[in-house]
Enzyme design. Structure first.
Site, PDB file in Angstrom:
ATOM      1  N   GLY A 198       0.825  -1.212   0.000  1.00  0.00           N
ATOM      2  CA  GLY A 198       0.000   0.000   0.000  1.00  0.00           C
ATOM      3  C   GLY A 198       0.850   1.248   0.000  1.00  0.00           C
ATOM      4  O   GLY A 198       2.051   1.188  -0.294  1.00  0.00           O
ATOM      5  N   ASN A 199       0.257   2.382   0.292  1.00  0.00           N
ATOM      6  CA  ASN A 199       1.038   3.623   0.405  1.00  0.00           C
ATOM      7  C   ASN A 199       0.388   4.536   1.440  1.00  0.00           C
ATOM      8  O   ASN A 199      -0.667   4.217   1.985  1.00  0.00           O
ATOM      9  CB  ASN A 199       1.176   4.296  -0.970  1.00  0.00           C
ATOM     10  CG  ASN A 199      -0.171   4.662  -1.555  1.00  0.00           C
ATOM     11  OD1 ASN A 199      -0.888   5.486  -1.020  1.00  0.00           O
ATOM     12  ND2 ASN A 199      -0.529   3.999  -2.664  1.00  0.00           N
ATOM     13  N   HIS A 200       1.026   5.677   1.703  1.00  0.00           N
ATOM     14  CA  HIS A 200       0.586   6.536   2.813  1.00  0.00           C
ATOM     15  C   HIS A 200      -0.553   7.494   2.467  1.00  0.00           C
ATOM     16  O   HIS A 200      -0.885   8.343   3.282  1.00  0.00           O
ATOM     17  CB  HIS A 200       1.775   7.361   3.317  1.00  0.00           C
ATOM     18  CG  HIS A 200       2.811   6.536   4.009  1.00  0.00           C
ATOM     19  ND1 HIS A 200       2.517   5.819   5.139  1.00  0.00           N
ATOM     20  CD2 HIS A 200       4.109   6.301   3.719  1.00  0.00           C
ATOM     21  CE1 HIS A 200       3.613   5.173   5.531  1.00  0.00           C
ATOM     22  NE2 HIS A 200       4.593   5.448   4.679  1.00  0.00           N
TER      23      HIS A 200
END
Ligand code: CTP
Length: 397
Positions: free
Chosen positions: A205-207
């Protein structure tokens, strides 16, 4: 409808004002009730101040304190003025600019749209003087909420009954919406990250928090657009209940949702942080930590924006984002051209206060003519406003 001044005149239909205030408050409006002195004979200010959560104003002056009720300020504060019920007497005063009570002073000071819902007996309604006053008010740009037909307080049957509170709200909401700059424009927005499953419990995923995309969707809806928001996993909640939200998890799901919704859309704002790579296969069972190390084979996801860029028809507007750490402008221009965008919103991770999870952002917009506009550091809501202003510019072109 944010700030509403509700003017109430002396008419038996004033009993409907209680429900009207209730419905306005329920819709999220701030309501300031202004009554004519005669209206207080039909419904008490206490009822209306309790429902509106605001003291009701009747007189120019508060005798006990010597303060005056600033009608000019009220007229400026109002986003809309609704006069309901509007009596024959008040209509005549409005049409002729008479100013013998606070409500008339507010009316004459108001710069916002004015709606009026007449309430009177059948013969008064039909009288040429009343009809002439109504025509005159309409020529001033004031908006008539037509009265209904039915049994009147006098016992007569006919036209003149004030529209029901629900009808007043529906009429005003539809009229306000119709006049908004993005009325009837279908706009697709994406927001948040995507999660690419590795096994049943893990993902890549990412932030991204989704804050920017949700703020854009909210602003577009506020401007009257029919917004479809395709959201990756995000804790954000839309402020506007008119927004149609489609929740997705992976880049592939986001692609499907975008392809299904782009066709009928006037514009698409692709603010999601879509994963560029996804595991080639997803382990059916949780991967155990048996070995010292392991690697995941990944494959490229479809670039959704590029795909929409290929499908874009004349008149459709496509907006992308570029989050860069180096060669910011060059990279952004490359993406703009490669993905067939109308404009790209560049934010650099080098700018303090910009980027993931922050409440602020600092952007530069580069359009397809390579015109560049750099904006100051602002709240994400204000950045959304700048982006939407640009979208409106493109739609009007
Ligand atoms: N985007 C997309 N689909 C992807 C990846 C990105 O639609 N699979 C969109 C993003 O929503 C954003 C724009 O493309 O509007 C730019 O994304 P970014 O990740 O910054 O650029 P990439 O084109 O993926 O290039 P790179 O990662 O090499 O910077």
């Amino acid at each position: 409808m944010r700030n509403v001044v509700l003017g109430i005149c002396g008419s038996i239909a004033a009993y409907k004002s209680a429900t009207l205030v209730r419905l306005l408050i329920k819709s999220g409006a701030n309501v300031q009730v202004v009554m004519t002195p005669d209206a207080t004979n039909f419904i008490t200010p206490l009822t209306l101040s309790t429902l509106s959560k605001n003291p009701v104003l009747v007189d120019y002056f508060v005798t006990e304190t010597g303060e005056w009720n600033n009608h000019v300020e009220l007229g400026l504060w109002a986003d809309i003025l609704i006069i309901a019920p509007a009596s024959a007497n008040t209509l005549a005063k409005m049409a002729n600019g008479l100013c013998d009570n606070l409500l008339m002073a507010v009316y004459l000071s108001a710069k916002c749209p004015v709606y009026f819902a007449p309430a009177m007996d059948l013969d008064m309604w039909k009288h040429s003087a009343t009809q002439a006053n109504i025509s005159k008010l309409q020529s001033f740009g004031n908006i008539l909420i037509p009265p209904g037909t039915g049994e009147l307080a006098s016992g007569l049957h006919g036209e003149g009954r004030m529209a029901e509170p629900e009808e007043v709200i529906a009429f005003v909401s539809a009229d306000v919406k119709k006049k908004l700059p993005l009325a009837d424009q279908k706009i697709l927005v994406t927001a948040g990250p995507t999660y690419e499953a590795i096994d049943p419990v893990r993902f890549i995923g990412n932030h991204s928090s989704g804050k920017m995309g949700f703020a854009i969707a909210d602003e577009l809806a506020r401007l009257g657009a029919d917004v479809t928001l395709v959201a990756g996993p995000s804790a954000q909640i839309s402020k506007h209940n008119s927004i149609k939200r489609i929740d997705v998890t992976s880049a592939a799901e986001m692609l499907d949702a975008c392809l299904q919704n782009f066709k009928g859309s006037k514009a698409c704002v692709m603010s999601a942080a879509v994963a560029d790579y996804t595991p080639v296969s997803v382990a059916e069972q949780k991967i155990k930590k048996q070995e010292a190390g392991f690697s995941i084979e990944v494959k490229k996801t479809t670039d959704i924006l590029s795909e929409l860029g290929k499908q874009k028809k004349p008149g459709q507007i496509l907006v992308g984002f570029a989050l860069e750490t180096n060669n910011e402008e060059k990279n952004a221009v490359d993406k703009l051209q490669k993905k067939n965008l109308d404009f790209i919103v560049l934010n650099s991770l080098n700018d303090a206060g910009a980027g993931f999870k922050k409440d602020t952002n600092k952007i530069t917009i580069i359009d397809n003519k390579l015109q560049k506009t750099a904006y100051d550091l602002k709240s994400k809501e204000d950045v959304a406003r700048d982006i939407c202003t640009k979208i409106i510019e493109f739609i009007k072109k």
